[in-house]
Design a protein around this motif. Structure first.
Motif, PDB file in Angstrom:
ATOM      1  N   PRO A  25      43.110  35.924  47.689  1.00 31.03           N
ATOM      2  CA  PRO A  25      42.926  36.924  48.737  1.00 31.03           C
ATOM      3  C   PRO A  25      41.473  36.919  49.223  1.00 31.03           C
ATOM      4  O   PRO A  25      40.550  36.769  48.418  1.00 31.03           O
ATOM      5  CB  PRO A  25      43.273  38.243  48.048  1.00 31.03           C
ATOM      6  N   VAL A  26      41.300  37.044  50.542  1.00 34.01           N
ATOM      7  CA  VAL A  26      39.960  37.081  51.129  1.00 34.01           C
ATOM      8  C   VAL A  26      39.809  38.392  51.901  1.00 34.01           C
ATOM      9  O   VAL A  26      40.600  38.685  52.803  1.00 34.01           O
ATOM     10  CB  VAL A  26      39.722  35.877  52.063  1.00 34.01           C
ATOM     11  N   ASN A  27      38.789  39.178  51.500  1.00 36.31           N
ATOM     12  CA  ASN A  27      38.498  40.464  52.143  1.00 36.31           C
ATOM     13  C   ASN A  27      36.994  40.701  52.029  1.00 36.31           C
ATOM     14  O   ASN A  27      36.420  40.491  50.953  1.00 36.31           O
ATOM     15  CB  ASN A  27      39.280  41.586  51.448  1.00 36.31           C
ATOM     16  N   PRO A  28      36.331  41.118  53.109  1.00 37.43           N
ATOM     17  CA  PRO A  28      34.865  41.291  53.061  1.00 37.43           C
ATOM     18  C   PRO A  28      34.387  42.205  51.931  1.00 37.43           C
ATOM     19  O   PRO A  28      33.260  42.063  51.444  1.00 37.43           O
ATOM     20  CB  PRO A  28      34.541  41.906  54.428  1.00 37.43           C
ATOM     21  N   LYS A  29      35.258  43.128  51.488  1.00 38.23           N
ATOM     22  CA  LYS A  29      34.865  44.069  50.440  1.00 38.23           C
ATOM     23  C   LYS A  29      35.025  43.482  49.038  1.00 38.23           C
ATOM     24  O   LYS A  29      34.603  44.107  48.055  1.00 38.23           O
ATOM     25  CB  LYS A  29      35.691  45.354  50.555  1.00 38.23           C
ATOM     26  N   GLY A  30      35.661  42.309  48.939  1.00 35.20           N
ATOM     27  CA  GLY A  30      35.884  41.717  47.619  1.00 35.20           C
ATOM     28  C   GLY A  30      36.839  42.570  46.804  1.00 35.20           C
ATOM     29  O   GLY A  30      37.851  43.065  47.303  1.00 35.20           O
ATOM     30  N   GLY A  31      36.554  42.743  45.504  1.00 39.07           N
ATOM     31  CA  GLY A  31      37.389  43.574  44.642  1.00 39.07           C
ATOM     32  C   GLY A  31      38.610  42.845  44.139  1.00 39.07           C
ATOM     33  O   GLY A  31      38.632  41.615  44.016  1.00 39.07           O
ATOM     34  N   VAL A  32      39.670  43.627  43.886  1.00 41.76           N
ATOM     35  CA  VAL A  32      40.929  43.105  43.362  1.00 41.76           C
ATOM     36  C   VAL A  32      42.059  43.501  44.306  1.00 41.76           C
ATOM     37  O   VAL A  32      42.186  44.685  44.660  1.00 41.76           O
ATOM     38  CB  VAL A  32      41.212  43.637  41.938  1.00 41.76           C
ATOM     39  N   TYR A  85      37.854  37.555  47.468  1.00 40.40           N
ATOM     40  CA  TYR A  85      36.572  36.925  47.787  1.00 40.40           C
ATOM     41  C   TYR A  85      36.106  37.389  49.166  1.00 40.40           C
ATOM     42  O   TYR A  85      36.922  37.490  50.105  1.00 40.40           O
ATOM     43  CB  TYR A  85      36.709  35.405  47.753  1.00 40.40           C
ATOM     44  N   PRO A  86      34.806  37.659  49.328  1.00 43.23           N
ATOM     45  CA  PRO A  86      34.293  38.169  50.607  1.00 43.23           C
ATOM     46  C   PRO A  86      34.540  37.208  51.774  1.00 43.23           C
ATOM     47  O   PRO A  86      34.824  37.627  52.885  1.00 43.23           O
ATOM     48  CB  PRO A  86      32.796  38.356  50.349  1.00 43.23           C
ATOM     49  N   THR A  87      34.412  35.915  51.532  1.00 42.81           N
ATOM     50  CA  THR A  87      34.711  34.919  52.559  1.00 42.81           C
ATOM     51  C   THR A  87      35.467  33.769  51.913  1.00 42.81           C
ATOM     52  O   THR A  87      35.468  33.606  50.685  1.00 42.81           O
ATOM     53  CB  THR A  87      33.437  34.339  53.217  1.00 42.81           C
TER      54      THR A  87
END
Length: 709
Positions: A44-51, A58-60
């Motif tokens: 999963p890729v999301n600018p906020k990272g996390g789970v 991952y942020p990018t």
């Protein structure tokens, strides 16, 4: 990895725009991929990272530690282009862009989509979408559900392309009820890169895909589609639901051919020439798919019917005959076998009526006897609920026998309640079941249609020795004068240059010249005005027939001139064409009409004054092959007239086919021809020749000017 493997067989997937927010596309796609059990790593890729969904986000995409084959992109459309840049930097070769907001929204969206495509091509990537539902591969080694439909995919043998995302999602949701499953599914969306043709070519040699289904609203490249589909449909069935059947714009055409042609006529011709089985409803599309999923191609078209009720058997027989298939002639050995166990009241002729009291054993024994008969190619088993015999028990027994005899198509017709079909949805079925006999026969006809297509020779584009330079000079003269409409004389001369049999004729500018030509040809003759300003001669009395003498010809000529003068049309008169009087009551038509998307179409059918009333015509996309010409002539109802009905001289069929092929060559050589009519093409009672007694040609003027420079 080859072709579209990075998209359809990815080893690792990044979901760019994955989300923890419920009921968003970014959340739903992550859930589907996990629930369906994708066999590789998910990132999963999301600018906020996390789970997200229990996985490290991952942020990018550049932060992902491992290699990635496919990126499923669900970010806001203003971030899509930079996301593509990052995917390229990461080494990702496959993209599925779910994000909308591109050419479907207008000029700004179109510009963004063009920029998107430029990047994809520059980077050597492949892309599904944008504005799509996603992709599916149900193979156990992949198990990828990269869509956001509600239901998880059912495993099957279909490769399905949908131009509509919502429709594709709806279909995925009802597969279980249809007793069908997909091998692979692609929602092509805006088709910026990957389209139906790309998918067909990819699936051509995919063993997992046994049949290809298409839902299309447009065909981007008809010539390429035809080339691919003609080849691939010889290997596996291609079924298409082509939406958008209106004939908008056809009424604006000035020729008979043009007024009868339309966008859907062109699409229909293209699909037919390509071996694609066209359906006109989703119900029929999936009914046919059910046949191909559960039946081999038959060896012939001989159908045997077994039933426990006479009425449905008779209706099924009617349907078989209406589709042009045959009722199998059962061997005496088969009949004797049937008599050995069926009651005396039963009928052992085809259809075999086992009568209402037939027990389960009789279904099995009758099916066994029909399967063993070499005169039987396909079998229909009809069941109606009688005397406590359970429908599901009969179905199970038939399927057990089908498993032992996979070589012949067996179709079940169960006129029972919906509970039966709901039970089937939870079972592994190996034969198709329908509620009505007509549906089953329609499916059998589709099997037979595919059999005939596979056996049919591909055909060749025939080229004749013609006087192309003469035709070019004639057209160029009209174009130089700024005319898009050739005169009758010019049109006939072009046809003659291409070897079309035209009437013996001569052109006269004066009354005396007309008489001289008529004396040479021999009476009776036809006189036709030819004008650069008036194309429909009959509207102004410009055609005079059966002129039997020089005196009558002079009178008719003088009357024509007077009538044109009265209507202010005399100035455009070039002169008159004097033609031999061809005697024949059978009038056919040949023509060309150009569709803006599909290009030139050839028409053949019943001509004369009845053409637009009877509409007994058929179309094919140019260029046509010798096989196309053969089929065109035989596909109209008027073919019986050509064979020599009621003692008339049989038409020279090969010469008619030659005429069609010559027209195909003409419009191939001069692609700017917009419309052409030979009406009528009279069949001579003397020797059956097809003779063009009238012709008109129209060109696209600016295109012609450019081509003739």
């Amino acid at each position: 990895m080859q072709r579209l493997d990075h998209i359809m067989k990815p080893r690792a997937i990044a979901v760019i725009g994955a989300s923890t927010k419920a009921h968003t596309i970014g959340s739903d796609i992550m859930k589907r991929l996990q629930e369906y059990g994708f066999t590789g790593p998910l990132y999963p890729v999301n600018p906020k990272g996390g789970v997200i969904e229990g996985l490290q986000a991952y942020p990018t995409v550049l932060d992902i530690p491992g290699e990635v084959d496919l990126a499923i992109v669900v970010v806001n459309n203003k971030f899509v282009l930079q996301t593509i840049d990052q995917c390229h930097e990461k080494g990702i070769k496959g993209l599925v862009i779910i994000t909308a907001g591109f050419k479907e929204t207008g000029p700004a969206g179109l510009a963004a989509e063009q920029a998107l495509l430029e990047k994809i091509r520059a980077y050597g990537m492949r892309c599904v979408g944008p504005n799509c539902l996603g992709v599916v591969n149900t193979h156990p080694s992949i198990r990828m559900d990269g869509c956001f439909a509600e239901a998880l995919p059912e495993r099957g043998d279909i490769g399905f392309v949908s131009q509509s995302g919502a429709l594709g999602g709806g279909i995925l949701n009802i597969l279980k009820d249809l007793n069908l499953g997909f091998a692979q599914f692609i929602s092509i969306g805006n088709q910026a890169d990957i389209n139906a043709e790309t998918a067909m070519e990819y699936w051509e040699n995919e063993e997992d895909v046994k049949q290809i289904l298409l839902y299309m609203e447009s065909i981007q490249n008809p010539a390429n589609f035809r080339r691919l589909a003609t080849r691939i449909s010889k290997k596996k069935p291609i079924l298409a639901l082509k939406a958008g059947r209106s004939a908008a714009g056809a009424s604006a055409a000035s020729s008979h051919t043009g007024s009868l042609a339309g966008a859907d006529m062109a699409a229909d011709a293209l699909l037919r020439q390509s071996g694609v089985i066209r359906e006109f409803s989703l119900k029929n599309l999936f009914a046919t798919a059910k046949m191909f999923s559960n039946c081999p191609l038959p060896k012939g078209d001989r159908v045997a019917i077994m039933t426990n009720s006479g009425g449905p058997g008779i209706m099924a027989t009617d349907a078989v005959c209406e589709y042009g298939m045959q009722m199998a002639q059962l061997s005496e050995e088969t009949k004797a076998k049937l008599r050995s166990f069926l009651p005396a009241a039963a009928s052992v002729k085809n259809p075999v009526d086992m009568i209402a009291s037939a027990p389960l054993e009789h279904y099995c024994q009758t099916l066994q006897a029909l399967l063993a008969d070499d005169n039987v190619d396909m079998i229909m088993a009809i069941y109606l609920p009688f005397l406590g015999l359970k429908d599901i028990d009969v179905a199970k027994a038939l399927m057990e026998m089908k498993a032992q005899h996979p070589e012949k198509p067996i179709v079940g017709v169960f006129m029972t309640n919906n509970d039966f079909f709901k039970q089937l949805a939870d079972m592994e079925v190996n034969m198709p079941f329908f509620m009505y006999a007509e549906e089953a026969v329609d499916g059998m006809n589709r099997l037979n249609q595919q059999r005939l297509w596979v056996q049919k020779p591909i055909g060749e584009e025939v080229r004749f020795e013609v006087d192309q330079e003469r035709a070019r000079a004639i057209i160029a003269e009209a174009v130089a004068e700024g005319r898009d409409q050739l005169s009758t004389r010019e049109s006939i001369d072009v046809l003659e240059a291409y070897g079309v049999r035209v009437c013996q004729a001569g052109f006269a500018r004066t009354e005396d010249e007309a008489v001289t030509i008529a004396d040479r040809i021999g009476y009776p003759v036809v006189m036709k005005m030819t004008s650069k300003t008036t194309s429909h001669k009959t509207d102004v009395g410009g055609v005079r027939v059966n002129i039997g003498s020089a005196q009558e010809l002079r009178a008719q000529y003088q009357d024509l001139v007077a009538k044109l003068q009265e209507r202010g049309l005399l100035e455009g008169l070039e002169g008159v064409i004097i033609q031999e009087m061809v005697k024949g009551s059978r009038e056919m038509v040949c023509g060309i009409a150009t569709d803006p998307q599909y290009g030139p179409q050839l028409m053949f059918g019943l001509g004369g004054v009845f053409i637009e009333v009877m509409k007994d015509v058929t179309f094919r996309i140019a260029p046509i092959t010798d096989v196309d010409a053969h089929e065109m002539v035989r596909s109209v109802k008027a073919y019986k007239l050509l064979e020599g009905a009621r003692g008339t001289t049989p038409a020279q069929i090969d010469q008619i086919e030659s005429t069609l092929l010559r027209l195909s060559q003409l419009v191939t050589d001069f692609a700017f021809i917009d419309e052409l009519d030979i009406n009528p093409l009279i069949i001579s009672e003397k020797n059956g020749e097809a003779i063009a007694v009238d012709g008109r040609i129209k060109v696209r003027l600016e295109e012609a000017k450019a081509a003739l420079v």
